[in-house]
Design a protein around this motif. Sequence first.
Motif, short mmCIF file in Angstrom:
data_model
loop_
_atom_site.label_atom_id
_atom_site.label_comp_id
_atom_site.label_asym_id
_atom_site.label_seq_id
_atom_site.Cartn_x
_atom_site.Cartn_y
_atom_site.Cartn_z
N LYS A 152 -47.88 -41.48 -15.46
CA LYS A 152 -48.34 -42.56 -15.03
C LYS A 152 -48.47 -43.60 -15.91
O LYS A 152 -49.06 -43.61 -16.78
CB LYS A 152 -49.85 -42.47 -14.07
CG LYS A 152 -50.40 -43.42 -13.33
CD LYS A 152 -51.71 -43.26 -12.57
CE LYS A 152 -52.07 -44.17 -11.47
NZ LYS A 152 -53.16 -43.66 -10.87
N ASP A 178 -48.88 -47.76 -11.78
CA ASP A 178 -50.08 -48.31 -11.04
C ASP A 178 -50.25 -49.92 -11.59
O ASP A 178 -50.46 -50.18 -13.00
CB ASP A 178 -51.35 -47.52 -11.45
CG ASP A 178 -52.46 -48.20 -10.91
OD1 ASP A 178 -52.46 -48.75 -10.14
OD2 ASP A 178 -53.63 -47.13 -10.99
N GLU A 205 -48.69 -48.38 -7.16
CA GLU A 205 -50.01 -48.25 -6.67
C GLU A 205 -50.54 -49.78 -6.87
O GLU A 205 -50.42 -50.29 -7.75
CB GLU A 205 -50.98 -47.31 -7.60
CG GLU A 205 -51.92 -46.51 -6.80
CD GLU A 205 -52.77 -45.58 -7.85
OE1 GLU A 205 -52.10 -44.55 -8.29
OE2 GLU A 205 -53.75 -45.71 -8.25
N ASP A 230 -54.88 -48.42 -3.59
CA ASP A 230 -56.08 -47.90 -4.44
C ASP A 230 -57.27 -48.62 -4.28
O ASP A 230 -58.34 -48.38 -3.61
CB ASP A 230 -55.54 -47.68 -6.08
CG ASP A 230 -56.58 -46.96 -6.66
OD1 ASP A 230 -57.86 -46.43 -6.17
OD2 ASP A 230 -56.68 -46.88 -8.02
#
Length: 348
Positions: A152, A178, A205, A230
């Motif tokens: 990630k 993310d 995300e 998120d």
Amino acid sequence: MKLSYAPYFLEFKHPFGLSHGTRTKTDVVYVKLEKDDKIGYGEAALPPYLGETQTSVTAFFKKAAPVLENTNLPLAEIIQTIDKISYGNTAAKAALDIALYDLSGKIQNKPVYELLGLEKPAPKETSVTIAIGDLSLIPGKLKELSDFKLLKIKLGNANDKEIISCIRKHTDKPLVADINQGWTDKYFALDMIHWLAEQNVLFTEQPLPKENYKDMSWLTEKSPLPILADESFQRLDDLEKISECFSGINLKLMKCAGLYEGVKIISAAKKKKLKINIGCMSESSCGIAAAAQLMHYADWVDLDGPMLIKNNAFSGINFIDGKLELNNSPGTGALLQNSGISFQLCQG
Ligand code: MG
């Protein structure tokens, strides 16, 4: 039930760079519930953006303590009553929910997934976050986490392409991006997502600010990759709105007040055909052992908290060859390792 708590802080192995700043530690509060000779543990992890502090968590525990005195109530009723004490405080609520399930599991001699009526979670691959700071440190960080098959990366900075290109010089492993609300323009976001799709990124995300539902909906419709909510998604009540603008959710116990609601979210999200990532804040193995009870139902697992910290106070889960494994002990399986942590009795 006797309730006690211990404020603590988790130190990162590497400073943690996000689109909105860099951190070196996260405050947490551990909670201990005792009944007869059994003990249940829970954890409240407190990243600043959620707005809870060690002081607000312990103040909430004092309000919840009287509810825990009546131990004849069913677990669901205790958790629902605690939830009604205040509107927010989701991490404090999650800590109590986790400790209650851990304690009940130990009393009934069952792992928590069984108490919740869930499938036994087989070991599952988890992504792990590569903290981005000085790009020259990336090769060392990749080596340190070489067991993990899914990485990630936190984006949302001016040098996003540079970061991904740097990683791609050293590994072709699939990535998760993310953005932490770091992009503001939907056209820019769509261009970037197209580019990321060519870099073997599996999903993104929270590319846009959390309340920008209109642009998120536009982006999700056009995006070649799934887009997960998120920061836009906290609790079960948010799911209706989210299903209109995202392809999936990042479910975290600290946002949704714990396992009781987490199970309901999974069931509702599956009905809406939303993808589910089970994620975490910076948490020790105490919180992660609880979240991992839900792993069977996840499209992706991102429970890397213990890998990123220096001072894990608990054991009870293992990372083996990039997969997260539960120990299948009664309760969550979390075991207190740091005997230096001193719990103080909560007097309501
Ligand atoms: Mg996130």
